[in-house]
Motif scaffolding. Structure first.
Motif, short mmCIF file in Angstrom:
data_model
loop_
_atom_site.label_atom_id
_atom_site.label_comp_id
_atom_site.label_asym_id
_atom_site.label_seq_id
_atom_site.Cartn_x
_atom_site.Cartn_y
_atom_site.Cartn_z
N PRO A 37 -5.19 6.10 -13.30
CA PRO A 37 -5.96 4.94 -13.71
C PRO A 37 -5.80 3.77 -12.74
O PRO A 37 -4.82 3.68 -12.00
CB PRO A 37 -5.38 4.57 -15.07
N ALA A 38 -6.78 2.89 -12.74
CA ALA A 38 -6.73 1.71 -11.88
C ALA A 38 -5.56 0.82 -12.30
O ALA A 38 -5.29 0.66 -13.49
CB ALA A 38 -8.03 0.92 -12.00
N PRO A 39 -4.84 0.24 -11.34
CA PRO A 39 -3.72 -0.63 -11.69
C PRO A 39 -4.22 -1.93 -12.31
O PRO A 39 -5.31 -2.41 -12.01
CB PRO A 39 -3.04 -0.90 -10.34
N VAL A 40 -3.41 -2.48 -13.20
CA VAL A 40 -3.73 -3.77 -13.79
C VAL A 40 -3.44 -4.84 -12.75
O VAL A 40 -2.38 -4.85 -12.13
CB VAL A 40 -2.90 -4.02 -15.08
N MET A 41 -4.40 -5.73 -12.55
CA MET A 41 -4.26 -6.73 -11.50
C MET A 41 -4.70 -8.08 -12.06
O MET A 41 -5.73 -8.17 -12.72
CB MET A 41 -5.16 -6.32 -10.32
N ASP A 42 -3.90 -9.12 -11.82
CA ASP A 42 -4.29 -10.44 -12.30
C ASP A 42 -5.31 -11.06 -11.34
O ASP A 42 -5.58 -10.55 -10.26
CB ASP A 42 -3.09 -11.36 -12.49
N ARG A 43 -5.90 -12.16 -11.78
CA ARG A 43 -6.98 -12.79 -11.01
C ARG A 43 -6.51 -13.23 -9.62
O ARG A 43 -7.24 -13.10 -8.64
CB ARG A 43 -7.52 -13.98 -11.79
N ALA A 44 -5.29 -13.75 -9.52
CA ALA A 44 -4.78 -14.22 -8.22
C ALA A 44 -4.66 -13.05 -7.23
O ALA A 44 -5.06 -13.16 -6.07
CB ALA A 44 -3.44 -14.91 -8.40
N ALA A 45 -4.10 -11.94 -7.69
CA ALA A 45 -3.95 -10.77 -6.82
C ALA A 45 -5.32 -10.21 -6.42
O ALA A 45 -5.53 -9.82 -5.28
CB ALA A 45 -3.12 -9.70 -7.51
N PHE A 46 -6.26 -10.20 -7.38
CA PHE A 46 -7.60 -9.71 -7.08
C PHE A 46 -8.29 -10.61 -6.05
O PHE A 46 -8.99 -10.14 -5.18
CB PHE A 46 -8.43 -9.65 -8.37
N GLY A 47 -8.05 -11.91 -6.15
CA GLY A 47 -8.66 -12.86 -5.22
C GLY A 47 -8.17 -12.69 -3.79
O GLY A 47 -8.86 -13.06 -2.84
N LEU A 48 -6.98 -12.13 -3.61
CA LEU A 48 -6.42 -11.93 -2.27
C LEU A 48 -6.99 -10.68 -1.57
O LEU A 48 -6.79 -10.51 -0.37
CB LEU A 48 -4.90 -11.82 -2.34
#
Length: 101
Positions: A37-48
């Protein structure tokens, strides 16, 4: 593109196994639980992430949600029983439908 192939863990390589043959069925049984499954990622990590990585992550999330297992719950059993009964009843009707007027 950098020229090196990036492997995508959520995309199975090669054609889909032919599950109507013994070898295809055995291959499917061996590989069906390999999906990660896709890893859970917070908005800050996704923005990078780069634009390409964001797109791949969203595609992985879509594949994850499309491959959720069906849960056997009391509500799903009740709905299944109700729908199965209605489908069987309507499929086996012999009398004609009501006439107009």
């Amino acid at each position: 593109m950098t020229g090196e192939k990036e492997t995508l863990p959520f995309v199975l390589t090669g054609p889909a196994p032919a599950r109507d043959t013994a070898a295809g069925w055995q291959h499917w049984c061996r590989t069906r639980k390999l999906f990660v499954p896709a890893p859970v990622m917070d908005r800050a990590a996704f923005g990078l992430l780069s634009r390409r990585k964001k797109m791949l992550h969203n595609l992985h999330r879509t594949a994850t949600h499309a491959n959720l297992q069906l849960l056997d719950t009391p509500m799903s059993r009740t709905v299944e029983k109700l729908l199965s009964g209605r489908i069987e009843t309507n499929a086996l009707k012999i009398k004609p439908p009501p006439g107009p007027g």
